[in-house]
Each structure stands twice: as C-alpha cells, then as structure tokens.
Motif scaffolding. Structure first.
Motif, short mmCIF file in Angstrom:
data_model
loop_
_atom_site.label_atom_id
_atom_site.label_comp_id
_atom_site.label_asym_id
_atom_site.label_seq_id
_atom_site.Cartn_x
_atom_site.Cartn_y
_atom_site.Cartn_z
N MET A 1 -96.01 43.63 45.91
CA MET A 1 -96.16 42.76 47.05
C MET A 1 -95.14 43.17 48.10
N ARG A 2 -95.56 43.18 49.33
CA ARG A 2 -94.64 43.51 50.43
C ARG A 2 -94.54 42.31 51.35
N ASP A 3 -93.50 41.54 51.18
CA ASP A 3 -93.31 40.40 52.08
C ASP A 3 -91.91 40.39 52.68
N ALA A 4 -91.14 41.46 52.40
CA ALA A 4 -89.78 41.55 52.94
C ALA A 4 -89.42 43.01 53.11
N ASP A 5 -88.49 43.27 54.02
CA ASP A 5 -87.97 44.62 54.16
C ASP A 5 -86.48 44.53 54.47
N GLY A 15 -90.54 45.37 50.03
CA GLY A 15 -90.75 44.75 48.73
C GLY A 15 -90.85 43.25 48.85
N THR A 16 -90.18 42.58 47.95
CA THR A 16 -90.23 41.13 47.93
C THR A 16 -88.85 40.59 47.56
N ASP A 17 -88.60 39.36 47.95
CA ASP A 17 -87.32 38.76 47.62
C ASP A 17 -87.55 37.43 46.92
N HIS A 18 -86.56 37.04 46.16
CA HIS A 18 -86.60 35.78 45.40
C HIS A 18 -85.26 35.09 45.56
N GLU A 28 -79.91 35.52 46.03
CA GLU A 28 -81.12 36.20 46.49
C GLU A 28 -81.20 37.56 45.82
N PHE A 30 -83.57 41.07 45.93
CA PHE A 30 -84.60 41.84 46.63
C PHE A 30 -84.96 43.03 45.74
N GLY A 32 -87.81 46.38 45.60
CA GLY A 32 -88.81 47.08 46.39
C GLY A 32 -88.76 48.57 46.16
#
Length: 91
Positions: A1-5, A15-18, A28, A30, A32
């Motif tokens: 999933m690509r919702d962050a850079d 990638g993605t972050d949580h 946090e 990240f 990716g």
C-alpha cells in the motif's frame, strides 16, 4: 500500500505508516520501498526491479539515525525501509 512517502537517510521512499502506543507513548512506524524501485513494480517491470536492487547491494544495507525523521532508520539490501520515531503529544 502506498499512502505515505518520506525522505530517509537521503533517499526517497513510498509506503505506509502506522501510529500506535507503546507503554502509553505514541510511536510512528513507516515501512516502504525506494520510490524508483516501487515504480518498477507498479509497471510490472520485475526484471528491472531485480537489476536495480542487485546494483545497489554494495551500498545497502544502511542503518542510522535520521535527524529530519527524528528516529532510527533501517534500509535493507532489497530497497525496503523501516523507520520508527516517537510522537509528541501534539502530533
């Protein structure tokens, strides 16, 4: 999933972050892959991805503290990344 850079250790990643809590502290994470490598995968260019990953194997992995990110970063030989940082209460 690509919702962050993010730019980490001088490299651009997608990638993605949580965000989660660890002993009541917000953290946090990240994860990716290098942006250019991800572009190969999106286009189905698996052989180009493999060629580029192989060419980088001498410069990776890379582990360090990224001041701009504010935490440790680990880049693996395959171009994937994991970065973790503490979040302030206001974030």
């Amino acid at each position: 999933m690509r919702d962050a850079d993010n730019e980490l250790l001088g490299n651009q990643f997608v990638g993605t972050d949580h965000v989660f809590r660890l002993n009541r502290t917000r953290v946090e994470a990240f994860s990716g892959v290098a942006e250019d490598l991800f572009a190969h995968l999106v286009k189905g260019q698996v052989e180009q991805y493999r060629t580029d990953v192989h060419a980088r194997r001498t410069s990776l992995p890379s582990i360090g503290w990224d001041e701009n990110w504010g935490g440790p970063v680990s880049i693996r030989q395959d171009g994937s990344v994991l970065a973790i940082r503490l979040l302030s209460r206001s974030e």
